[in-house]
Scaffold this motif. Structure first.
Motif, PDB file in Angstrom:
ATOM      1  N   CYS A  62       0.856  -1.197   0.000  1.00 15.89           N
ATOM      2  CA  CYS A  62       0.000   0.000   0.000  1.00 15.89           C
ATOM      3  C   CYS A  62       0.886   1.238   0.000  1.00 15.89           C
ATOM      4  O   CYS A  62       2.000   1.205   0.531  1.00 15.89           O
ATOM      5  CB  CYS A  62      -0.834   0.088   1.267  1.00 15.89           C
ATOM      6  SG  CYS A  62      -1.793  -1.357   1.646  1.00 15.89           S
ATOM      7  N   THR A  64       3.342   4.193  -0.110  1.00 12.72           N
ATOM      8  CA  THR A  64       4.748   4.314  -0.495  1.00 12.72           C
ATOM      9  C   THR A  64       5.386   2.952  -0.748  1.00 12.72           C
ATOM     10  O   THR A  64       6.226   2.808  -1.641  1.00 12.72           O
ATOM     11  CB  THR A  64       5.495   5.088   0.606  1.00 12.72           C
ATOM     12  OG1 THR A  64       5.034   6.442   0.576  1.00 12.72           O
ATOM     13  CG2 THR A  64       6.987   5.059   0.420  1.00 12.72           C
ATOM     14  N   SER A  65       5.002   1.944   0.027  1.00  8.56           N
ATOM     15  CA  SER A  65       5.604   0.618  -0.144  1.00  8.56           C
ATOM     16  C   SER A  65       5.247   0.034  -1.514  1.00  8.56           C
ATOM     17  O   SER A  65       6.074  -0.618  -2.161  1.00  8.56           O
ATOM     18  CB  SER A  65       5.134  -0.320   0.972  1.00  8.56           C
ATOM     19  OG  SER A  65       5.674   0.110   2.200  1.00  8.56           O
ATOM     20  N   SER A 109       6.237  -3.721   3.233  1.00 13.43           N
ATOM     21  CA  SER A 109       5.597  -2.888   4.251  1.00 13.43           C
ATOM     22  C   SER A 109       6.638  -2.361   5.231  1.00 13.43           C
ATOM     23  O   SER A 109       7.409  -3.149   5.789  1.00 13.43           O
ATOM     24  CB  SER A 109       4.561  -3.725   5.014  1.00 13.43           C
ATOM     25  OG  SER A 109       4.039  -2.988   6.100  1.00 13.43           O
ATOM     26  N   GLN A 110       6.665  -1.058   5.403  1.00  8.77           N
ATOM     27  CA  GLN A 110       7.604  -0.468   6.355  1.00  8.77           C
ATOM     28  C   GLN A 110       7.280  -0.957   7.756  1.00  8.77           C
ATOM     29  O   GLN A 110       8.129  -1.507   8.453  1.00  8.77           O
ATOM     30  CB  GLN A 110       7.516   1.066   6.259  1.00  8.77           C
ATOM     31  CG  GLN A 110       8.540   1.853   7.065  1.00  8.77           C
ATOM     32  CD  GLN A 110       8.299   1.858   8.559  1.00  8.77           C
ATOM     33  OE1 GLN A 110       9.202   1.559   9.354  1.00  8.77           O
ATOM     34  NE2 GLN A 110       7.088   2.157   8.968  1.00  8.77           N
ATOM     35  N   SER A 111       6.029  -0.776   8.175  1.00 12.85           N
ATOM     36  CA  SER A 111       5.634  -1.106   9.550  1.00 12.85           C
ATOM     37  C   SER A 111       5.500  -2.609   9.767  1.00 12.85           C
ATOM     38  O   SER A 111       5.685  -3.100  10.874  1.00 12.85           O
ATOM     39  CB  SER A 111       4.291  -0.450   9.868  1.00 12.85           C
ATOM     40  OG  SER A 111       3.283  -0.980   9.021  1.00 12.85           O
ATOM     41  N   THR A 114       0.411  -3.116   8.443  1.00 13.55           N
ATOM     42  CA  THR A 114      -0.703  -2.558   7.673  1.00 13.55           C
ATOM     43  C   THR A 114      -1.787  -3.618   7.431  1.00 13.55           C
ATOM     44  O   THR A 114      -1.495  -4.696   6.886  1.00 13.55           O
ATOM     45  CB  THR A 114      -0.174  -2.000   6.335  1.00 13.55           C
ATOM     46  OG1 THR A 114       0.790  -1.000   6.644  1.00 13.55           O
ATOM     47  CG2 THR A 114      -1.277  -1.410   5.477  1.00 13.55           C
ATOM     48  N   VAL A 160       5.136  10.374   9.527  1.00 16.78           N
ATOM     49  CA  VAL A 160       4.072   9.582   8.883  1.00 16.78           C
ATOM     50  C   VAL A 160       4.388   9.385   7.392  1.00 16.78           C
ATOM     51  O   VAL A 160       4.186   8.302   6.838  1.00 16.78           O
ATOM     52  CB  VAL A 160       2.684  10.233   9.104  1.00 16.78           C
ATOM     53  CG1 VAL A 160       1.650   9.632   8.175  1.00 16.78           C
ATOM     54  CG2 VAL A 160       2.257  10.053  10.561  1.00 16.78           C
ATOM     55  N   ALA A 365      -2.375   8.188   9.483  1.00 18.28           N
ATOM     56  CA  ALA A 365      -1.657   7.490  10.553  1.00 18.28           C
ATOM     57  C   ALA A 365      -0.438   6.805   9.960  1.00 18.28           C
ATOM     58  O   ALA A 365      -0.423   6.440   8.783  1.00 18.28           O
ATOM     59  CB  ALA A 365      -2.565   6.441  11.181  1.00 18.28           C
ATOM     60  N   LYS A 366       0.586   6.644  10.774  1.00 16.19           N
ATOM     61  CA  LYS A 366       1.823   5.992  10.297  1.00 16.19           C
ATOM     62  C   LYS A 366       1.532   4.549   9.900  1.00 16.19           C
ATOM     63  O   LYS A 366       2.039   4.047   8.905  1.00 16.19           O
ATOM     64  CB  LYS A 366       2.873   6.042  11.413  1.00 16.19           C
ATOM     65  CG  LYS A 366       4.213   5.404  11.044  1.00 16.19           C
ATOM     66  CD  LYS A 366       4.953   6.263  10.045  1.00 16.19           C
ATOM     67  CE  LYS A 366       6.251   5.645   9.557  1.00 16.19           C
ATOM     68  NZ  LYS A 366       6.645   6.217   8.246  1.00 16.19           N
TER      69      LYS A 366
HETATM   70  C1  BG6 Z   1       0.138   4.567   5.635  1.00 18.66           C
HETATM   71  C2  BG6 Z   1       1.308   5.533   5.720  1.00 18.66           C
HETATM   72  O1  BG6 Z   1      -0.824   5.063   4.759  1.00 18.66           O
HETATM   73  O2  BG6 Z   1       0.567   3.292   5.215  1.00 18.66           O
HETATM   74  C3  BG6 Z   1       2.106   5.547   4.416  1.00 18.66           C
HETATM   75  O3  BG6 Z   1       0.836   6.822   6.030  1.00 18.66           O
HETATM   76  C4  BG6 Z   1       2.543   4.143   4.067  1.00 18.66           C
HETATM   77  O4  BG6 Z   1       3.250   6.378   4.563  1.00 18.66           O
HETATM   78  C5  BG6 Z   1       1.351   3.181   4.022  1.00 18.66           C
HETATM   79  O5  BG6 Z   1       3.204   4.141   2.833  1.00 18.66           O
HETATM   80  C6  BG6 Z   1       1.831   1.739   3.969  1.00 18.66           C
HETATM   81  O6  BG6 Z   1       2.511   1.449   5.172  1.00 18.66           O
HETATM   82  P1  BG6 Z   1       3.492   0.263   5.371  1.00 18.66           P
HETATM   83  O7  BG6 Z   1       3.899   0.340   6.820  1.00 18.66           O
HETATM   84  O8  BG6 Z   1       2.722  -0.992   5.071  1.00 18.66           O
HETATM   85  O9  BG6 Z   1       4.640   0.452   4.452  1.00 18.66           O
END
Ligand code: BG6
Ligand code: UD1
Length: 371
Positions: A62, A64-65, A109-111, A114, A160, A365-366
């Motif tokens: 989703c 940026t990822s 996914s960064q986090s 998601t 974020v 949200a982050k």
């Molecule tokens: C959220 C963040 O919408 O999730 C975005 O605000 C991010 O910056 C997106 O790209 C996807 O998050 P993740 O953690 O799965 O890379």
């Protein structure tokens, strides 16, 4: 801790030379005179055989990822020889799109938390695909539930709007392409050039960060714009989408990234003397096509800002019309890592000048843990 910076986003943009170094640390082998240059991804070493044999590689993510995966897609296609497709996690779930046992599904996914991406992972696991994670957070749900994967090791990202995770994700996926490509003789020169390019990338990012003041000046000019379009193609289609996403999510300005190849199929109707357009036209196999896009946008009086390779202003923007952003040239597949930096800086300065919250944009949200 923000150190000497005013905002986390600013800090995270400026620490990219270091975060990229950490991402590559221990994973790139330069080799002596008789040893080939190689890539080591510890988390995948037992799975490359399966990945090479898969019928396709499908990237799922989703925001940026997703954009990072889109930036890496061309080099993965080139070096792996396996078809590569893209899925936005929510759309895959909405359609219950086909995922097969013979697929390699890569979750970016960064986090690692998601909800849409996590649900898509559960769906792909049920369908029997090999599930690979590319995550920044050790111990996150996606890191735990994938069969294998790679941590991007970019360090905690607080702002974020994702910045340093984006560039580290691209670098990990470029290394993934090199590793899947293996030791095929036909692409050896190309692979070595990319590995050399990766070693030098932190220095090149340091160089492009010097555009900070120039981007602040540009932000002053654009502060009251209603809209900003970003045109890219090829390796830098993703740069257009990601640059526009940064501007819209933090500077709260309408912005759209567009595939330049689609210009005549709609977007051109919007162009007049009131529309500002950033065109990415750094040197690669698409350059001459972008030159012609620039000519056509100029003919319709669009207000152009052209991003080109250093020393290329006259070829990219003949006659000196429009404003030029010159960036260092690197190996074509790594150029998205360089090209996004001025756009991150532009979005940052626009946000500060417009007086909005940089690190926590309204309504966002982050980590989005609900669907
Ligand atoms: C959220 C963040 O919408 O999730 C975005 O605000 C991010 O910056 C997106 O790209 C996807 O998050 P993740 O953690 O799965 O890379
Ligand atoms: C690992 C160690 C690192 C150490 C290095 C030394 C961890 C987290 N990493 O790094 O500290 O310096 O060995 O050789 O202990 N994984 C997933 N899904 C994901 C991400 C990762 O399943 O989304 C798995 C990988 O398949 C692997 C493990 O997690 O089994 C660690 O991955 P990664 O940190 O990328 O491995 P190394 O780079 O080898």
């Amino acid at each position: 801790n923000k150190g000497n910076y005013e905002h986390y986003m600013q800090k995270e943009i400026h620490e990219q030379p270091e975060s990229l170094k950490t991402t590559m640390s221990g994973r790139l082998i330069r080799g002596g005179s008789c040893k080939a240059k190689t890539v080591l991804l510890g988390g995948l070493k037992d799975h490359f055989k399966t990945i090479r044999r898969s019928r396709r590689i499908v990237f799922i993510g989703c925001g940026t990822s997703y954009n990072a995966a889109l930036a890496a897609r061309p080099i993965l296609e080139e070096l792996s020889g396996v078809p590569v497709t893209m899925e936005i996690a929510s759309d895959l779930l909405d359609r219950q799109g086909p995922i097969y046992r013979e697929d390699t599904a890569v979750f970016v996914s960064q986090s690692g938390e998601t909800a849409d991406t996590l649900h898509a992972l559960e769906y792909a696991l049920e369908n029997g695909a090999l599930c690979v994670g590319i995550t920044n957070t050790v111990g996150s749900a996606i890191a735990r539930h994938t069969h294998c994967g790679v941590h991007i090791n970019a360090g905690a990202e607080i702002g974020v709007a994702s910045t340093k995770a984006y560039t580290s994700q691209i670098v990990v996926m470029a290394m993934l392409a090199l590793a899947i490509g293996g030791d095929a003789i036909s692409s050896q020169t190309r692979r070595e050039a990319i590995i050399d390019g990766l070693f030098d990338l932190p220095n090149k990012v340091r160089e492009v960060l010097k555009l900070d003041q120039e981007m602040k000046d540009l932000a002053k000019l654009l502060i009251a714009e209603q809209s900003l379009l970003v045109f890219g193609r090829g390796y830098n289609y993703a740069t257009a989408l990601e640059g526009a996403l940064k501007v819209k999510e933090v500077a709260l300005m309408h912005s759209e990234g567009m595939l330049a190849g689609e210009m005549k199929h709609g977007p051109l109707a919007l162009v007049d003397e009131n529309l500002t357009i950033i065109v990415i036209a750094t040197r690669d196999s698409c350059f001459s096509k972008q030159q012609s896009v620039i000519q056509q946008l100029h003919a319709r009086k669009g207000r152009l800002i052209v991003m080109c390779s250093k020393g290329d202003a006259v070829s990219a923007c003949p006659g000196g019309f429009g404003r030029v952003i010159e960036v260092p040239q690197v190996e074509d597949c790594l150029q998205p890592v360089i090209n996004i930096v001025p756009l991150q800086l532009l979005a940052y300065h626009l946000t500060v000048l417009r007086g909005y919250n940089v690190d926590q944009p309204r309504n966002l949200a982050k980590s989005v843990t609900t669907q």
